[in-house]
Scaffold this motif. Structure first.
Motif, PDB file in Angstrom:
ATOM      1  N   VAL A  49       8.699 -10.131   6.036  1.00  0.00           N
ATOM      2  CA  VAL A  49       7.614  -9.360   6.659  1.00  0.00           C
ATOM      3  C   VAL A  49       7.928  -9.089   8.134  1.00  0.00           C
ATOM      4  N   CYS A  50       8.570 -10.042   8.783  1.00  0.00           N
ATOM      5  CA  CYS A  50       8.933  -9.846  10.195  1.00  0.00           C
ATOM      6  C   CYS A  50       9.840  -8.632  10.356  1.00  0.00           C
ATOM      7  N   GLY A  51      10.785  -8.476   9.457  1.00  0.00           N
ATOM      8  CA  GLY A  51      11.660  -7.317   9.507  1.00  0.00           C
ATOM      9  C   GLY A  51      10.928  -6.016   9.252  1.00  0.00           C
ATOM     10  N   GLU A  52       9.819  -6.095   8.550  1.00  0.00           N
ATOM     11  CA  GLU A  52       9.005  -4.920   8.248  1.00  0.00           C
ATOM     12  C   GLU A  52       8.129  -4.534   9.430  1.00  0.00           C
ATOM     13  N   VAL A  53       7.568  -5.518  10.150  1.00  0.00           N
ATOM     14  CA  VAL A  53       6.603  -5.209  11.210  1.00  0.00           C
ATOM     15  C   VAL A  53       7.181  -5.208  12.618  1.00  0.00           C
ATOM     16  N   ALA A  54       8.178  -6.040  12.885  1.00  0.00           N
ATOM     17  CA  ALA A  54       8.701  -6.185  14.253  1.00  0.00           C
ATOM     18  C   ALA A  54       9.158  -4.876  14.892  1.00  0.00           C
ATOM     19  N   PRO A  55       9.765  -3.944  14.153  1.00  0.00           N
ATOM     20  CA  PRO A  55      10.213  -2.705  14.803  1.00  0.00           C
ATOM     21  C   PRO A  55       9.089  -1.753  15.232  1.00  0.00           C
ATOM     22  N   LEU A  56       7.867  -1.985  14.785  1.00  0.00           N
ATOM     23  CA  LEU A  56       6.769  -1.073  15.144  1.00  0.00           C
ATOM     24  C   LEU A  56       6.471  -1.185  16.639  1.00  0.00           C
ATOM     25  N   PRO A  57       6.024  -0.084  17.253  1.00  0.00           N
ATOM     26  CA  PRO A  57       5.968  -0.018  18.723  1.00  0.00           C
ATOM     27  C   PRO A  57       4.873  -0.801  19.444  1.00  0.00           C
ATOM     28  N   THR A  58       3.790  -1.146  18.757  1.00  0.00           N
ATOM     29  CA  THR A  58       2.699  -1.849  19.445  1.00  0.00           C
ATOM     30  C   THR A  58       2.224  -3.033  18.619  1.00  0.00           C
ATOM     31  N   LEU A  59       1.565  -3.971  19.287  1.00  0.00           N
ATOM     32  CA  LEU A  59       0.998  -5.109  18.580  1.00  0.00           C
ATOM     33  C   LEU A  59      -0.048  -4.633  17.572  1.00  0.00           C
ATOM     34  N   ALA A  60      -0.841  -3.649  17.942  1.00  0.00           N
ATOM     35  CA  ALA A  60      -1.857  -3.119  17.026  1.00  0.00           C
ATOM     36  C   ALA A  60      -1.211  -2.554  15.766  1.00  0.00           C
ATOM     37  N   ALA A  61      -0.119  -1.822  15.916  1.00  0.00           N
ATOM     38  CA  ALA A  61       0.581  -1.251  14.759  1.00  0.00           C
ATOM     39  C   ALA A  61       1.198  -2.349  13.903  1.00  0.00           C
ATOM     40  N   ARG A  62       1.770  -3.362  14.545  1.00  0.00           N
ATOM     41  CA  ARG A  62       2.365  -4.474  13.803  1.00  0.00           C
ATOM     42  C   ARG A  62       1.291  -5.247  13.040  1.00  0.00           C
ATOM     43  N   THR A  63       0.146  -5.484  13.684  1.00  0.00           N
ATOM     44  CA  THR A  63      -0.962  -6.186  13.044  1.00  0.00           C
ATOM     45  C   THR A  63      -1.481  -5.395  11.853  1.00  0.00           C
ATOM     46  N   ARG A  64      -1.676  -4.101  12.036  1.00  0.00           N
ATOM     47  CA  ARG A  64      -2.171  -3.229  10.967  1.00  0.00           C
ATOM     48  C   ARG A  64      -1.227  -3.272   9.756  1.00  0.00           C
ATOM     49  N   ARG A  65       0.079  -3.171  10.004  1.00  0.00           N
ATOM     50  CA  ARG A  65       1.061  -3.174   8.915  1.00  0.00           C
ATOM     51  C   ARG A  65       1.105  -4.539   8.224  1.00  0.00           C
ATOM     52  N   PHE A  66       1.033  -5.619   8.981  1.00  0.00           N
ATOM     53  CA  PHE A  66       1.010  -6.972   8.423  1.00  0.00           C
ATOM     54  C   PHE A  66      -0.163  -7.092   7.455  1.00  0.00           C
ATOM     55  N   LEU A  67      -1.335  -6.656   7.885  1.00  0.00           N
ATOM     56  CA  LEU A  67      -2.528  -6.730   7.041  1.00  0.00           C
ATOM     57  C   LEU A  67      -2.384  -5.841   5.812  1.00  0.00           C
ATOM     58  N   GLU A  68      -1.797  -4.648   5.965  1.00  0.00           N
ATOM     59  CA  GLU A  68      -1.566  -3.749   4.826  1.00  0.00           C
ATOM     60  C   GLU A  68      -0.674  -4.406   3.783  1.00  0.00           C
ATOM     61  N   ILE A  69       0.401  -5.044   4.232  1.00  0.00           N
ATOM     62  CA  ILE A  69       1.344  -5.681   3.312  1.00  0.00           C
ATOM     63  C   ILE A  69       0.633  -6.696   2.432  1.00  0.00           C
ATOM     64  N   TYR A  70      -0.264  -7.465   3.012  1.00  0.00           N
ATOM     65  CA  TYR A  70      -0.966  -8.501   2.258  1.00  0.00           C
ATOM     66  C   TYR A  70      -2.286  -8.015   1.663  1.00  0.00           C
ATOM     67  N   GLY A  71      -2.597  -6.744   1.841  1.00  0.00           N
ATOM     68  CA  GLY A  71      -3.828  -6.208   1.272  1.00  0.00           C
ATOM     69  C   GLY A  71      -5.075  -6.786   1.899  1.00  0.00           C
ATOM     70  N   LEU A  72      -5.010  -7.081   3.199  1.00  0.00           N
ATOM     71  CA  LEU A  72      -6.138  -7.690   3.897  1.00  0.00           C
ATOM     72  C   LEU A  72      -6.836  -6.661   4.782  1.00  0.00           C
ATOM     73  N   GLN A  73      -8.095  -6.853   4.989  1.00  0.00           N
ATOM     74  CA  GLN A  73      -8.905  -5.995   5.859  1.00  0.00           C
ATOM     75  C   GLN A  73      -9.628  -6.883   6.863  1.00  0.00           C
ATOM     76  N   PRO A  74      -9.539  -6.571   8.160  1.00  0.00           N
ATOM     77  CA  PRO A  74     -10.313  -7.372   9.124  1.00  0.00           C
ATOM     78  C   PRO A  74     -11.800  -7.157   8.909  1.00  0.00           C
ATOM     79  N   ASP A  75     -12.596  -8.174   9.248  1.00  0.00           N
ATOM     80  CA  ASP A  75     -14.057  -8.086   9.089  1.00  0.00           C
ATOM     81  C   ASP A  75     -14.660  -7.017   9.961  1.00  0.00           C
TER      82      ASP A  75
END
Length: 113
Positions: free
Chosen positions: A87-113
């Motif tokens: 997952v790190c290899g999938e998210v680390a190249p994204l340009p912002t923390l927000a983009a990395r967080t969003r992609r991390f959550l997408e990978i696991y099928g999670l939605q923030p409250d």
């Protein structure tokens, strides 16, 4: 300078970095933590009362060397035990923390409250 030869991983490390078939393979160069901050922002961390999708209050801003933890030496076991994986290899190249967080959550099928 001498060539080091091919990168050799233990079977356990190979398993951590084997991506699911629906994801494109990532470079084996991204095996170490890049301090991208995604693991400190995306998952909920009960030990720190940190909700899903919200950056940890102990996560500092990226100052050109990645996001650093203010309590690294005393971080809870759940943080201490985290190891980089595919997952790190999938998210680390994204340009912002927000983009990395969003992609991390997408990978696991999670939605923030």
């Amino acid at each position: 300078m001498t060539a080091r030869g091919p990168l050799r991983l233990t079977p356990e490390a190979q398993a951590r970095f084997t991506h699911p078939p629906e994801y494109a393979p990532r470079s084996p160069v991204t095996l170490d933590c890049t301090a991208c901050g995604a693991c400190c922002a995306a998952p909920d961390i009960h030990a720190l009362h940190k909700p899903l999708g919200v950056p940890c209050v102990n996560l500092g801003p990226d100052q050109g060397c990645g996001h650093l933890c203010a309590i690294y030496a005393t971080r809870p076991p759940v943080c201490r035990g985290y190891q980089p994986d595919w997952v790190c290899g999938e998210v680390a190249p994204l340009p912002t923390l927000a983009a990395r967080t969003r992609r991390f959550l997408e990978i696991y099928g999670l939605q923030p409250d």
